[in-house]
Design a protein around this motif. Structure first.
Motif, mmCIF file in Angstrom:
data_model
loop_
_atom_site.group_PDB
_atom_site.id
_atom_site.type_symbol
_atom_site.label_atom_id
_atom_site.label_comp_id
_atom_site.label_asym_id
_atom_site.label_seq_id
_atom_site.Cartn_x
_atom_site.Cartn_y
_atom_site.Cartn_z
ATOM 1 N N PRO A 1 -16.080 2.520 -6.680
ATOM 2 C CA PRO A 1 -17.489 2.829 -6.901
ATOM 3 C C PRO A 1 -18.233 2.747 -5.564
ATOM 4 N N VAL A 2 -19.194 3.639 -5.366
ATOM 5 C CA VAL A 2 -19.970 3.604 -4.120
ATOM 6 C C VAL A 2 -21.452 3.816 -4.427
ATOM 7 N N TYR A 3 -22.269 3.270 -3.540
ATOM 8 C CA TYR A 3 -23.710 3.497 -3.609
ATOM 9 C C TYR A 3 -24.294 3.242 -2.223
ATOM 10 N N ASN A 4 -24.833 4.279 -1.624
ATOM 11 C CA ASN A 4 -25.488 4.175 -0.304
ATOM 12 C C ASN A 4 -24.602 3.465 0.719
ATOM 13 N N CYS A 5 -23.425 4.045 0.950
ATOM 14 C CA CYS A 5 -22.439 3.450 1.867
ATOM 15 C C CYS A 5 -22.256 4.279 3.143
ATOM 16 N N GLU A 6 -23.254 5.059 3.542
ATOM 17 C CA GLU A 6 -23.076 6.001 4.648
ATOM 18 C C GLU A 6 -22.632 5.329 5.950
ATOM 19 N N LEU A 7 -22.990 4.080 6.155
ATOM 20 C CA LEU A 7 -22.653 3.406 7.412
ATOM 21 C C LEU A 7 -21.164 3.089 7.518
ATOM 22 N N TYR A 8 -20.497 2.938 6.379
ATOM 23 C CA TYR A 8 -19.127 2.426 6.398
ATOM 24 C C TYR A 8 -18.121 3.325 5.679
ATOM 25 N N ILE A 9 -18.583 4.297 4.910
ATOM 26 C CA ILE A 9 -17.710 5.013 3.984
ATOM 27 C C ILE A 9 -16.580 5.772 4.672
ATOM 28 N N LYS A 10 -16.822 6.319 5.857
ATOM 29 C CA LYS A 10 -15.770 7.093 6.525
ATOM 30 C C LYS A 10 -14.591 6.203 6.901
ATOM 31 N N GLU A 11 -14.877 5.056 7.474
ATOM 32 C CA GLU A 11 -13.803 4.134 7.859
ATOM 33 C C GLU A 11 -13.037 3.662 6.623
ATOM 34 N N THR A 12 -13.746 3.466 5.534
ATOM 35 C CA THR A 12 -13.109 3.046 4.286
ATOM 36 C C THR A 12 -12.179 4.131 3.753
ATOM 37 N N ASN B 1 -0.965 -13.433 -5.792
ATOM 38 C CA ASN B 1 -1.564 -13.040 -4.517
ATOM 39 C C ASN B 1 -0.497 -12.972 -3.432
ATOM 40 N N LEU B 2 -0.294 -11.789 -2.856
ATOM 41 C CA LEU B 2 0.570 -11.681 -1.683
ATOM 42 C C LEU B 2 -0.041 -12.487 -0.545
ATOM 43 N N GLN B 3 0.789 -13.214 0.158
ATOM 44 C CA GLN B 3 0.295 -14.092 1.220
ATOM 45 C C GLN B 3 0.268 -13.366 2.567
ATOM 46 N N GLU B 4 -0.338 -12.175 2.530
ATOM 47 C CA GLU B 4 -0.554 -11.374 3.733
ATOM 48 C C GLU B 4 -1.972 -10.826 3.721
ATOM 49 N N VAL B 5 -2.557 -10.706 4.894
ATOM 50 C CA VAL B 5 -3.868 -10.069 4.998
ATOM 51 C C VAL B 5 -3.674 -8.563 4.900
ATOM 52 N N LEU B 6 -4.121 -7.974 3.780
ATOM 53 C CA LEU B 6 -3.947 -6.541 3.570
ATOM 54 C C LEU B 6 -5.271 -5.817 3.364
ATOM 55 N N LEU B 7 -6.380 -6.541 3.601
ATOM 56 C CA LEU B 7 -7.701 -5.921 3.509
ATOM 57 C C LEU B 7 -8.669 -6.648 4.426
ATOM 58 N N SER B 8 -9.566 -5.873 5.016
ATOM 59 C CA SER B 8 -10.661 -6.441 5.802
ATOM 60 C C SER B 8 -11.947 -6.268 5.008
ATOM 61 N N TYR B 9 -12.621 -7.378 4.775
ATOM 62 C CA TYR B 9 -13.780 -7.421 3.880
ATOM 63 C C TYR B 9 -15.059 -7.515 4.697
ATOM 64 N N ARG B 10 -16.025 -6.686 4.322
ATOM 65 C CA ARG B 10 -17.280 -6.660 5.070
ATOM 66 C C ARG B 10 -18.355 -7.454 4.324
ATOM 67 N N ILE C 1 -3.881 0.422 -10.849
ATOM 68 C CA ILE C 1 -5.239 0.705 -10.384
ATOM 69 C C ILE C 1 -5.518 -0.175 -9.171
ATOM 70 N N ALA C 2 -5.721 0.461 -8.050
ATOM 71 C CA ALA C 2 -6.041 -0.257 -6.809
ATOM 72 C C ALA C 2 -7.551 -0.250 -6.624
ATOM 73 N N ARG C 3 -8.132 -1.437 -6.606
ATOM 74 C CA ARG C 3 -9.563 -1.526 -6.402
ATOM 75 C C ARG C 3 -9.915 -1.405 -4.919
ATOM 76 N N MET C 4 -11.063 -0.820 -4.688
ATOM 77 C CA MET C 4 -11.552 -0.669 -3.320
ATOM 78 C C MET C 4 -13.066 -0.583 -3.376
ATOM 79 N N ASP C 5 -13.735 -1.113 -2.370
ATOM 80 C CA ASP C 5 -15.181 -0.959 -2.240
ATOM 81 C C ASP C 5 -15.500 -0.090 -1.039
ATOM 82 N N GLY C 6 -16.669 0.522 -1.052
ATOM 83 C CA GLY C 6 -17.008 1.540 -0.069
ATOM 84 C C GLY C 6 -17.375 1.047 1.302
#
Length: 342
Positions: free
Chosen positions: A14-25, A194-203, A89-94
């Protein structure tokens, strides 16, 4: 890249007003080493350039749904669950970034462990050196959920069949802790990992829903923790439920009557867990930690003291088989005898 008719994964974002970050995501998803997925992006009536940026991509895996009206994040999630074609289903934020091997490693875990319904990962915080560490196995996650949510929502991959089997989706009334609520409702029915690896960078940024609605999130999380404890078969009177909320919140002053009630409640909870829902040793430690904080809080962090407080201490010390450090016990005796007040 062509999307298969039956993709292994639906990436739900789901996305809402993510123009600053959406491309990198988006780039972090399209660059995944595991490529058999549909990328379902549900825009909640953005007013910035988010939609234009998404439409600039020429990748058949991207399926953009633009809602005509803003109906909320959780509404978008549930709509995505309903139309998702993927086995997982893989969750992701924008505004977050998935590490390129994230899907590959989560699919491997789920393929090899059919009793696991949700697989999360460790994650780091963008712009810092902080890594959020979460427990690995199901029993540790279950215990950890009594204190806080132990799955990073945008890190998870969910086995869709479990949601369908138990007719589960996100509860709109639990936003912005809708994920915490879903995991605790799923806990009695399936395993979490929970896999014990860093597999996402959270903003982290101030426009996030969770940043704006901290008080509401805290209150909902309180009810989620009480509901998790209610999986145990103990006597659930209004009095015990109110005491559970007060104990978990840990922000109020307790009366001596409530101190005595806690010991009764603690014993009931331990008996109810004999056929363990929670790991026995871990659950006993959880309750002993609560007891320790109640005990020290009541006798050491008071504004007023009188002789009755010291006599209460002697009674509780015997019943709970707990006592203060000798120096703290001496201070309590002195303050009680002189009717000390701040």
């Amino acid at each position: 890249m062509i999307t298969s008719l039956n993709p292994k994964i639906t990436v739900l974002m789901p996305v809402y007003n993510c123009e600053l970050y959406i491309k990198e995501t988006i780039d972090s998803i399209l660059d995944q080493t595991f490529t058999d997925f549909e990328f379902l992006i549900i825009d909640d009536a953005s007013t910035d350039k988010t939609i234009d940026i998404i439409k600039a991509y020429n990748d058949s895996r991207i399926k953009l749904i633009v809602k005509p009206f803003n109906t909320g994040y959780t509404n978008s999630l549930n709509h995505g669950l309903k139309i998702a074609k993927g086995e997982y289903i893989a969750r992701m934020d924008g505004d977050d970034i998935s590490i390129v091997e994230r899907f590959e490693k989560q699919v491997k875990l789920l393929d090899e462990n059919i009793d696991v319904a949700v697989c999360g990962t460790l994650f780091n915080i963008i712009g810092t050196s902080n890594t959020v560490v979460v427990p690995q196995n199901h029993e540790d996650i279950k215990l950890g959920m009594l204190k806080k949510c132990c799955l990073g929502h945008p890190t998870v991959m969910i086995r869709k069949s479990y949601l369908e089997k138990f007719a589960l989706n996100y509860d709109v009334t639990k936003e912005p802790a809708e994920d915490y609520d879903l995991w605790t409702r799923l806990l009695p029915m399936a395993k979490l990992h929970n896999l014990q690896e860093v597999l996402l960078s959270y903003r982290v940024h101030t426009s996030q829903v969770s940043q704006k609605r901290n008080i509401q999130q805290r209150d909902i999380a309180l009810e989620i923790k009480v509901n998790l404890l209610n999986n145990l078969n103990f006597e659930k009177k209004n009095e015990s439920q109110d005491l559970l909320r007060k104990i978990i919140l840990n922000e109020e002053i307790f009366s001596f009557k409530e101190m005595e009630q806690f010991q009764y409640l603690k014993n009931n909870l331990l008996k109810a867990n004999l056929k363990p829902f929670f790991d026995k040793e871990g659950f006993e430690k959880y309750l002993l930690d609560i007891q320790y904080h109640l005990f020290n809080g009541y006798f050491l962090r008071r504004d007023r003291y009188s002789p009755s407080i010291y006599f209460q201490y002697q009674k509780i010390k015997t019943e709970w088989k707990s006592q203060l450090l000798p120096i703290d016990e001496f201070k309590l005796a002195v303050k009680s005898l002189i009717f000390y007040s701040k």
